[in-house]
Design an enzyme around this catalytic site. Structure first.
Site, PDB file in Angstrom:
ATOM      1  N   GLU A   1       0.622  -1.069  -0.008  1.00  0.00           N
ATOM      2  CA  GLU A   1      -0.101   0.030   0.098  1.00  0.00           C
ATOM      3  C   GLU A   1       0.657   1.316   0.110  1.00  0.00           C
ATOM      4  OE1 GLU A   1      -2.939  -0.120  -0.669  1.00  0.00           O
ATOM      5  OE2 GLU A   1      -4.129  -1.751   0.261  1.00  0.00           O
TER       6      GLU A   1
ATOM      7  N   HIS B   1      -6.978  -2.567   9.193  1.00  0.00           N
ATOM      8  CA  HIS B   1      -8.279  -3.060   8.927  1.00  0.00           C
ATOM      9  C   HIS B   1      -8.998  -3.334  10.265  1.00  0.00           C
ATOM     10  CE1 HIS B   1      -6.424  -5.166   5.073  1.00  0.00           C
ATOM     11  NE2 HIS B   1      -6.453  -3.679   4.813  1.00  0.00           N
TER      12      HIS B   1
ATOM     13  N   HIS C   1      -2.460   2.837   8.076  1.00  0.00           N
ATOM     14  CA  HIS C   1      -3.559   2.314   7.615  1.00  0.00           C
ATOM     15  C   HIS C   1      -4.052   0.953   8.317  1.00  0.00           C
ATOM     16  CE1 HIS C   1      -6.114   0.147   4.836  1.00  0.00           C
ATOM     17  NE2 HIS C   1      -5.168  -0.798   4.369  1.00  0.00           N
TER      18      HIS C   1
ATOM     19  N   HIS D   1     -12.265  -2.394   2.603  1.00  0.00           N
ATOM     20  CA  HIS D   1     -11.094  -2.330   2.883  1.00  0.00           C
ATOM     21  C   HIS D   1     -10.670  -2.202   4.313  1.00  0.00           C
ATOM     22  CE1 HIS D   1      -6.862  -1.387   0.926  1.00  0.00           C
ATOM     23  NE2 HIS D   1      -6.810  -1.872   2.165  1.00  0.00           N
TER      24      HIS D   1
END
Length: 213
Positions: A73, A94, A92, A155
């Protein structure tokens, strides 16, 4: 900050992120702005085994240092630094609640005044694009200009702030707000929200609010 010190902070942030339940396994990624580019977690290495020399430098044109593979990413991280030059760290994850809300393609409205931690009166959800793609990076770039934290459809979640510590705090607050939104029934029906006028007041007060160090 020296590269090795910053790399150590990135690793400690990753471990704290997983320990707090904000992420699982190696699915998330963390970066920090560094001279001429960024330092970012490598691809596919468990945080428990990560060492400072494994952290990857990627220059501002997207070229990684020789012999290392950055997170898949890395494009979204680089896009964030270009979009928000005043901010210096990206996380980032999840995170379960944030991802659940994102799967429904819902933004988080002003259900609580803490939504203002994002720098605006809601936490947006950007459309789905394949992970690691230029299209996703473009979507994140647009979203991060609007808000310091955002959801990514099907996502996860992304947060950005001036330091790794503040970014981790912001990610945690975003996950808590996602949890509240779900518990209020926001995935299935409209929920009460604060007025635009009230959020304007809160946003002004938040200019001096939040994690101080």
């Amino acid at each position: 900050m020296e590269r090795i010190k910053l790399a150590e902070k990135i690793i400690s942030t990753c471990r704290e992120m997983n320990a707090s339940g904000l992420n699982q396994g190696t699915s998330g990624n963390v970066s920090a702005r560094y001279t001429g580019g960024m330092l970012i977690t490598p691809s596919g290495i468990a945080y428990s085994k990560m060492t400072p020399d494994m952290i990857v430098f990627v220059d501002d044109k997207g070229k990684p240092e020789a012999g290392k593979i950055p997170s898949s990413e890395w494009l979204i991280h680089l896009a964030c630094y270009k979009a928000r030059p005043e901010l210096n760290a990206v996380i980032h994850t999840h995170a379960v609640n944030s991802t659940a809300v994102a799967i429904h393609n819902h933004s988080i409205p002003a259900i609580h005044y803490m939504v203002a931690v994002s720098g605006t009166d809601h936490i947006p959800c950007i459309p789905y694009y394949t992970f690691g793609s230029p299209e996703l990076a473009d979507g994140v770039s647009k979203g991060i200009r609007e808000s310091k934290s955002l959801l990514m459809q099907h996502h996860g979640m992304l947060a950005m702030d001036v330091t790794l510590e503040k970014t981790l705090w912001l990610a945690g607050e975003t996950e808590t707000l996602a949890d509240l939104y779900i518990k209020c029934g926001g995935l299935h029906h409209d929920v009460p929200v604060l007025s635009e006028a009230e959020m304007t007041i809160v946003l002004e007060k938040f200019k001096t609010y939040g994690l101080k160090a």
